[in-house]
Design an enzyme around this catalytic site. Structure first.
Site, PDB file in Angstrom:
ATOM      1  N   GLU A   1       0.825  -1.216   0.000  1.00  0.00           N
ATOM      2  CA  GLU A   1       0.000   0.000   0.000  1.00  0.00           C
ATOM      3  C   GLU A   1       0.859   1.266   0.000  1.00  0.00           C
ATOM      4  OE1 GLU A   1      -4.155  -1.123   2.106  1.00  0.00           O
ATOM      5  OE2 GLU A   1      -2.403  -1.327   3.401  1.00  0.00           O
TER       6      GLU A   1
ATOM      7  N   GLU B   1      -4.827  -9.848   3.176  1.00  0.00           N
ATOM      8  CA  GLU B   1      -5.672  -9.650   4.361  1.00  0.00           C
ATOM      9  C   GLU B   1      -6.825 -10.642   4.474  1.00  0.00           C
ATOM     10  OE1 GLU B   1      -3.485  -5.842   3.653  1.00  0.00           O
ATOM     11  OE2 GLU B   1      -4.553  -7.282   2.398  1.00  0.00           O
TER      12      GLU B   1
END
Length: 267
Positions: free
Chosen positions: A121, A141
């Site tokens: 990210e 995730e």
């Protein structure tokens, strides 16, 4: 909470990373330093944001490089930290991770090995991503019963579309550096031994241009991400018009006609 000035952080020590500033090369490096996997702690994200802001204000820095020690960029965040963090802290994660994007200066991410979770990210929030052939990108995730929480799926979807984003997010799939290049979310994919030299060359290339024109281009492109075409073209025209009166543009034109390198001052 600490607030770092453009000079204070030069002599400071940080948890999980270091900062190197080379004013002779107008370059600053933020180096993730918790090998072998360079796990990024919860508190580290806010400090990284503060350092990006300080480097943005540093008059001796033209380009910022985000890189890491060892064979992996980052395997992601401190998993236990998510359970221990307050809701208020968690709500600020995306803002902190977006610091490279908000920075007015060019930011380059140098990725090798694991570039997972928040490491991915942070890289997506940079302007340029240079990957070695060892790079592996993932938003894993789903394995934790979660989704990316700091802009990962949102930025990725803008770059590679909904189908490929679902492939990476909903299936927690890893993508190689070469595949990332083929899909268009990294700038270059090079042999591992050439990663540093490729980043060095890009830093020197970006330094040749007008700082004012670079800042304008970055903000314009970011702001136009969600703008309709007509609005984007109008905004581009306004920025072009403002730059026409700049000293850098005058220098660029004179240097072109004089067949000499331009000397830009960011004015």
């Amino acid at each position: 909470m600490n607030t770092y000035t453009s000079e204070q952080f030069l002599n400071d020590e940080f948890d999980g990373f270091t900062v190197e500033v080379d004013t002779a090369r107008e370059r600053a490096d933020i180096i993730l330093g918790r090998p072998p996997y360079n796990i990024i702690a919860m508190s580290q994200r806010e400090t990284l944001r503060q350092v990006f802001e300080a480097l943005d204000a540093h008059p001796g820095v033209r380009v910022i490089v985000l890189r890491a020690q060892g064979e992996h960029f980052s395997s992601g965040g401190d998993i236990r930290g998510f359970l221990e963090a307050s809701p208020e802290h968690v709500s600020k994660l995306a803002w902190n991770v977006a610091a490279p994007e908000r920075c007015s200066k060019p930011v380059i991410a140098a990725n090798r090995g694991y570039t997972f979770g928040v490491g991915f990210e942070l890289s997506l929030a940079c302007d340029f991503r240079i990957a070695s052939e060892t790079a592996r990108y993932a938003l894993p995730e789903q394995n934790l019963g979660q989704i990316p929480g700091s802009g990962g799926s949102a930025r990725l979807q803008k770059m590679i579309g909904i189908a490929r984003t679902k492939h990476m997010v909903m299936r927690a799939k890893r993508v190689s550096g070469q595949q990332a290049y083929d899909w268009g979310f990294i700038t270059e994919c090079v042999p591992d031994a050439e990663l540093e030299s490729t980043v060095d060359a890009l830093v020197d290339e970006l330094r040749r241009f007008s700082p004012l024109a670079q800042r304008t281009a970055k903000k314009l492109i970011n702001d136009n991400e969600d703008a309709p075409l007509k609005v984007a073209i109008e905004m581009e025209g306004h920025c072009y018009s403002r730059l026409r009166s700049s000293a850098d543009f005058k220098e660029g034109v004179e240097a072109f006609h004089g067949k000499r390198p331009a000397v830009f001052r960011g004015e």
